[in-house]
Motif scaffolding. Sequence first.
Motif, PDB file in Angstrom:
ATOM      1  N   GLU A  59       0.831  -1.208   0.000  1.00  0.00           N
ATOM      2  CA  GLU A  59       0.000   0.000   0.000  1.00  0.00           C
ATOM      3  C   GLU A  59       0.863   1.254   0.000  1.00  0.00           C
ATOM      4  O   GLU A  59       0.512   2.271  -0.562  1.00  0.00           O
ATOM      5  CB  GLU A  59      -0.919  -0.013   1.222  1.00  0.00           C
ATOM      6  CG  GLU A  59      -2.135  -0.893   1.003  1.00  0.00           C
ATOM      7  CD  GLU A  59      -2.877  -1.179   2.283  1.00  0.00           C
ATOM      8  OE1 GLU A  59      -2.499  -0.627   3.322  1.00  0.00           O
ATOM      9  OE2 GLU A  59      -3.827  -1.980   2.236  1.00  0.00           O
ATOM     10  N   LEU A  60       2.010   1.144   0.636  1.00  0.00           N
ATOM     11  CA  LEU A  60       2.900   2.294   0.735  1.00  0.00           C
ATOM     12  C   LEU A  60       3.668   2.509  -0.561  1.00  0.00           C
ATOM     13  O   LEU A  60       3.914   3.637  -0.977  1.00  0.00           O
ATOM     14  CB  LEU A  60       3.883   2.074   1.891  1.00  0.00           C
ATOM     15  CG  LEU A  60       4.546   3.294   2.467  1.00  0.00           C
ATOM     16  CD1 LEU A  60       3.516   4.163   3.178  1.00  0.00           C
ATOM     17  CD2 LEU A  60       5.635   2.893   3.450  1.00  0.00           C
ATOM     18  N   ASP A  61       4.042   1.408  -1.200  1.00  0.00           N
ATOM     19  CA  ASP A  61       4.894   1.510  -2.378  1.00  0.00           C
ATOM     20  C   ASP A  61       4.500   0.418  -3.379  1.00  0.00           C
ATOM     21  O   ASP A  61       4.783  -0.767  -3.174  1.00  0.00           O
ATOM     22  CB  ASP A  61       6.357   1.357  -1.911  1.00  0.00           C
ATOM     23  CG  ASP A  61       7.317   1.406  -3.076  1.00  0.00           C
ATOM     24  OD1 ASP A  61       6.865   1.704  -4.202  1.00  0.00           O
ATOM     25  OD2 ASP A  61       8.511   1.151  -2.868  1.00  0.00           O
ATOM     26  N   GLY A  62       3.854   0.840  -4.468  1.00  0.00           N
ATOM     27  CA  GLY A  62       3.388  -0.107  -5.484  1.00  0.00           C
ATOM     28  C   GLY A  62       4.534  -0.889  -6.101  1.00  0.00           C
ATOM     29  O   GLY A  62       4.373  -2.040  -6.524  1.00  0.00           O
ATOM     30  N   GLY A  63       5.727  -0.273  -6.161  1.00  0.00           N
ATOM     31  CA  GLY A  63       6.904  -0.912  -6.752  1.00  0.00           C
ATOM     32  C   GLY A  63       7.370  -2.134  -5.982  1.00  0.00           C
ATOM     33  O   GLY A  63       8.149  -2.937  -6.490  1.00  0.00           O
ATOM     34  N   ALA A 123       5.741  -4.663  -5.335  1.00  0.00           N
ATOM     35  CA  ALA A 123       5.217  -5.880  -5.979  1.00  0.00           C
ATOM     36  C   ALA A 123       6.306  -6.548  -6.817  1.00  0.00           C
ATOM     37  O   ALA A 123       6.417  -7.784  -6.858  1.00  0.00           O
ATOM     38  CB  ALA A 123       4.014  -5.529  -6.840  1.00  0.00           C
ATOM     39  N   GLU A 124       7.130  -5.719  -7.449  1.00  0.00           N
ATOM     40  CA  GLU A 124       8.224  -6.253  -8.279  1.00  0.00           C
ATOM     41  C   GLU A 124       9.247  -6.978  -7.401  1.00  0.00           C
ATOM     42  O   GLU A 124       9.735  -8.048  -7.759  1.00  0.00           O
ATOM     43  CB  GLU A 124       8.869  -5.073  -9.041  1.00  0.00           C
ATOM     44  CG  GLU A 124       9.881  -5.486 -10.081  1.00  0.00           C
ATOM     45  CD  GLU A 124       9.305  -6.382 -11.172  1.00  0.00           C
ATOM     46  OE1 GLU A 124      10.065  -7.211 -11.676  1.00  0.00           O
ATOM     47  OE2 GLU A 124       8.094  -6.274 -11.492  1.00  0.00           O
ATOM     48  N   VAL A 125       9.537  -6.380  -6.230  1.00  0.00           N
ATOM     49  CA  VAL A 125      10.482  -7.003  -5.294  1.00  0.00           C
ATOM     50  C   VAL A 125       9.952  -8.374  -4.871  1.00  0.00           C
ATOM     51  O   VAL A 125      10.671  -9.376  -4.870  1.00  0.00           O
ATOM     52  CB  VAL A 125      10.680  -6.099  -4.043  1.00  0.00           C
ATOM     53  CG1 VAL A 125      11.617  -6.768  -3.040  1.00  0.00           C
ATOM     54  CG2 VAL A 125      11.214  -4.736  -4.442  1.00  0.00           C
ATOM     55  N   LEU A 126       8.662  -8.404  -4.537  1.00  0.00           N
ATOM     56  CA  LEU A 126       8.028  -9.660  -4.108  1.00  0.00           C
ATOM     57  C   LEU A 126       8.139 -10.725  -5.194  1.00  0.00           C
ATOM     58  O   LEU A 126       8.471 -11.878  -4.917  1.00  0.00           O
ATOM     59  CB  LEU A 126       6.543  -9.411  -3.843  1.00  0.00           C
ATOM     60  CG  LEU A 126       6.139  -9.093  -2.413  1.00  0.00           C
ATOM     61  CD1 LEU A 126       4.638  -8.935  -2.344  1.00  0.00           C
ATOM     62  CD2 LEU A 126       6.564 -10.228  -1.496  1.00  0.00           C
ATOM     63  N   LYS A 127       7.878 -10.302  -6.422  1.00  0.00           N
ATOM     64  CA  LYS A 127       7.906 -11.232  -7.548  1.00  0.00           C
ATOM     65  C   LYS A 127       9.287 -11.874  -7.666  1.00  0.00           C
ATOM     66  O   LYS A 127       9.427 -13.082  -7.827  1.00  0.00           O
ATOM     67  CB  LYS A 127       7.566 -10.449  -8.824  1.00  0.00           C
ATOM     68  CG  LYS A 127       6.934 -11.277  -9.914  1.00  0.00           C
ATOM     69  CD  LYS A 127       6.514 -10.387 -11.048  1.00  0.00           C
ATOM     70  CE  LYS A 127       6.945 -11.019 -12.366  1.00  0.00           C
ATOM     71  NZ  LYS A 127       6.934 -10.071 -13.458  1.00  0.00           N
ATOM     72  N   ARG A 128      10.317 -11.043  -7.515  1.00  0.00           N
ATOM     73  CA  ARG A 128      11.692 -11.554  -7.650  1.00  0.00           C
ATOM     74  C   ARG A 128      12.052 -12.496  -6.505  1.00  0.00           C
ATOM     75  O   ARG A 128      12.755 -13.476  -6.706  1.00  0.00           O
ATOM     76  CB  ARG A 128      12.672 -10.382  -7.682  1.00  0.00           C
ATOM     77  CG  ARG A 128      12.559  -9.634  -8.982  1.00  0.00           C
ATOM     78  CD  ARG A 128      13.674  -8.664  -9.167  1.00  0.00           C
ATOM     79  NE  ARG A 128      13.451  -7.904 -10.384  1.00  0.00           N
ATOM     80  CZ  ARG A 128      14.266  -6.980 -10.817  1.00  0.00           C
ATOM     81  NH1 ARG A 128      15.350  -6.690 -10.132  1.00  0.00           N
ATOM     82  NH2 ARG A 128      14.019  -6.334 -11.935  1.00  0.00           N
ATOM     83  N   VAL A 129      11.557 -12.168  -5.305  1.00  0.00           N
ATOM     84  CA  VAL A 129      11.839 -13.043  -4.151  1.00  0.00           C
ATOM     85  C   VAL A 129      11.186 -14.402  -4.354  1.00  0.00           C
ATOM     86  O   VAL A 129      11.786 -15.450  -4.091  1.00  0.00           O
ATOM     87  CB  VAL A 129      11.340 -12.383  -2.838  1.00  0.00           C
ATOM     88  CG1 VAL A 129      11.369 -13.390  -1.694  1.00  0.00           C
ATOM     89  CG2 VAL A 129      12.199 -11.184  -2.494  1.00  0.00           C
ATOM     90  N   ILE A 130       9.948 -14.386  -4.873  1.00  0.00           N
ATOM     91  CA  ILE A 130       9.247 -15.657  -5.107  1.00  0.00           C
ATOM     92  C   ILE A 130       9.982 -16.478  -6.180  1.00  0.00           C
ATOM     93  O   ILE A 130      10.134 -17.696  -6.070  1.00  0.00           O
ATOM     94  CB  ILE A 130       7.773 -15.393  -5.525  1.00  0.00           C
ATOM     95  CG1 ILE A 130       7.025 -14.771  -4.338  1.00  0.00           C
ATOM     96  CG2 ILE A 130       7.088 -16.663  -5.982  1.00  0.00           C
ATOM     97  CD1 ILE A 130       5.723 -14.119  -4.692  1.00  0.00           C
ATOM     98  N   GLU A 131      10.490 -15.784  -7.212  1.00  0.00           N
ATOM     99  CA  GLU A 131      11.208 -16.497  -8.285  1.00  0.00           C
ATOM    100  C   GLU A 131      12.523 -17.091  -7.788  1.00  0.00           C
ATOM    101  O   GLU A 131      12.919 -18.169  -8.182  1.00  0.00           O
ATOM    102  CB  GLU A 131      11.505 -15.519  -9.438  1.00  0.00           C
ATOM    103  CG  GLU A 131      10.282 -15.253 -10.308  1.00  0.00           C
ATOM    104  CD  GLU A 131      10.516 -14.078 -11.246  1.00  0.00           C
ATOM    105  OE1 GLU A 131      11.617 -13.493 -11.218  1.00  0.00           O
ATOM    106  OE2 GLU A 131       9.581 -13.736 -11.994  1.00  0.00           O
ATOM    107  N   ASP A 132      13.207 -16.348  -6.893  1.00  0.00           N
ATOM    108  CA  ASP A 132      14.536 -16.794  -6.454  1.00  0.00           C
ATOM    109  C   ASP A 132      14.731 -16.510  -4.956  1.00  0.00           C
ATOM    110  O   ASP A 132      15.401 -15.551  -4.572  1.00  0.00           O
ATOM    111  CB  ASP A 132      15.600 -16.068  -7.288  1.00  0.00           C
ATOM    112  CG  ASP A 132      16.993 -16.587  -6.980  1.00  0.00           C
ATOM    113  OD1 ASP A 132      17.097 -17.562  -6.204  1.00  0.00           O
ATOM    114  OD2 ASP A 132      17.963 -16.022  -7.497  1.00  0.00           O
TER     115      ASP A 132
END
Lengths: 196, 222
Positions: A165-169, A171-180
Amino acid sequence: MRWEMPQRGVYLLKEVYMAEPSEASSYCRGRDSFVVVYIVASLEGGLDVVYGRVKPGVLGCPAATFTRRFSRAETKAAVRTLIDFATKVDKVPLFQINPDVIRFAGLCDEYPLICEDPAVVINRLSADAPKVRRQVEIQVKPETSAKSSLWLVEELARILRDKLELDGGFAEVLKRVIEDPDRLRECVSRHGRGYV
Amino acid sequence: MLKPRVDPCIFLHGDVEDWVALLGDDFIRELVRRFRHVAVDMDQVARYILENPGAAGIGLRGLEVGGPYRREWGLFVESGYVHPGARAVWPYVPNDERLDVRLQVSPCFLLASLSRDVRYVWRNRAASLFKWVSAVPRHKPLEVFREAFPLWLRELGRSRGYVWVAWTKWRDRRNRHLAEWLYWLDTGRMPHVDAIRRRANAVYETAGCTKKSAAENLYVSS
């Protein structure tokens, strides 16, 4: 409702996350002036718990204060209502809430992330992890395992919701953590516990 | 109007009988009424406040307090502020020893709500503390500090006496605050409250090391 600032009270948000009155006043010139809103849970005996985004002071904006009275026995409900309003309606992240107010209300069990030191939360998570793993391995008492991991999942969900909610960006960090996930583990071991 | 015979530091003093004796029955009744959402009797209220000192100032907002400590109580119940100065008065013993511990804040300051100014005072006047803890603990501070304080310092209070510590120096200042900390960590009680309760021996005659028989053991209220 009254057209004035709250007279006194304890503020729900940490001081550091509230705007200075002078800062807010700069948005309140001309016909399209903003109205600064305060929500007050007024407990009998003179304690007002106030939710507002602007610090008390000389304010150049019109201020509206909405007050609801509670008996002392309803202290928990009063503070919970304010937190719900702040986090769900106004989308304030949990870490902006003043932990002393939560402690006074006795709500630390419901909001451990606000009350506890980050190191304590991490220790609790790491203490729960082996238990969960062991229970999964021997596959007994699945309901205990579920209860133990539920807290962990809820806390993680809460942190991630706040961050997103604080930072939409984020989501990209989360995606990368899930991938690796290993990359995150490397980061943590490199920077130490204080940065987790 | 309530007229307690002690300052708000009583909320860090781990002896409920002293709370009752010094705060008075009316104050105790009001305290239980205001904290009944987390406690049912005085013992539970005391335990809750001792474990969460930041809750005391919030719970007492709006209370009218008079008596000899009305100024301290006024600040505390209106703004959650407690003066950081030392309260206990230690009998004089000549001492030119120096301790490299910058702790010029009374443990009573734990009761103050953590505003930006209060944080600054902690960081500025109690810099040594942050070698041992990362932040001012808001939950169970006594337990946290008991673990965090270095053993040599705790031992110094016990072996040489709190009075000796109080008259050591940090730069040009005496370590009166540090002596309060060591006493509080060892006993869980505040030395000036013990002095009000006439437990002077417990406060001043630690291990007999700094006993000064001619000293007048008086607590002078600010």
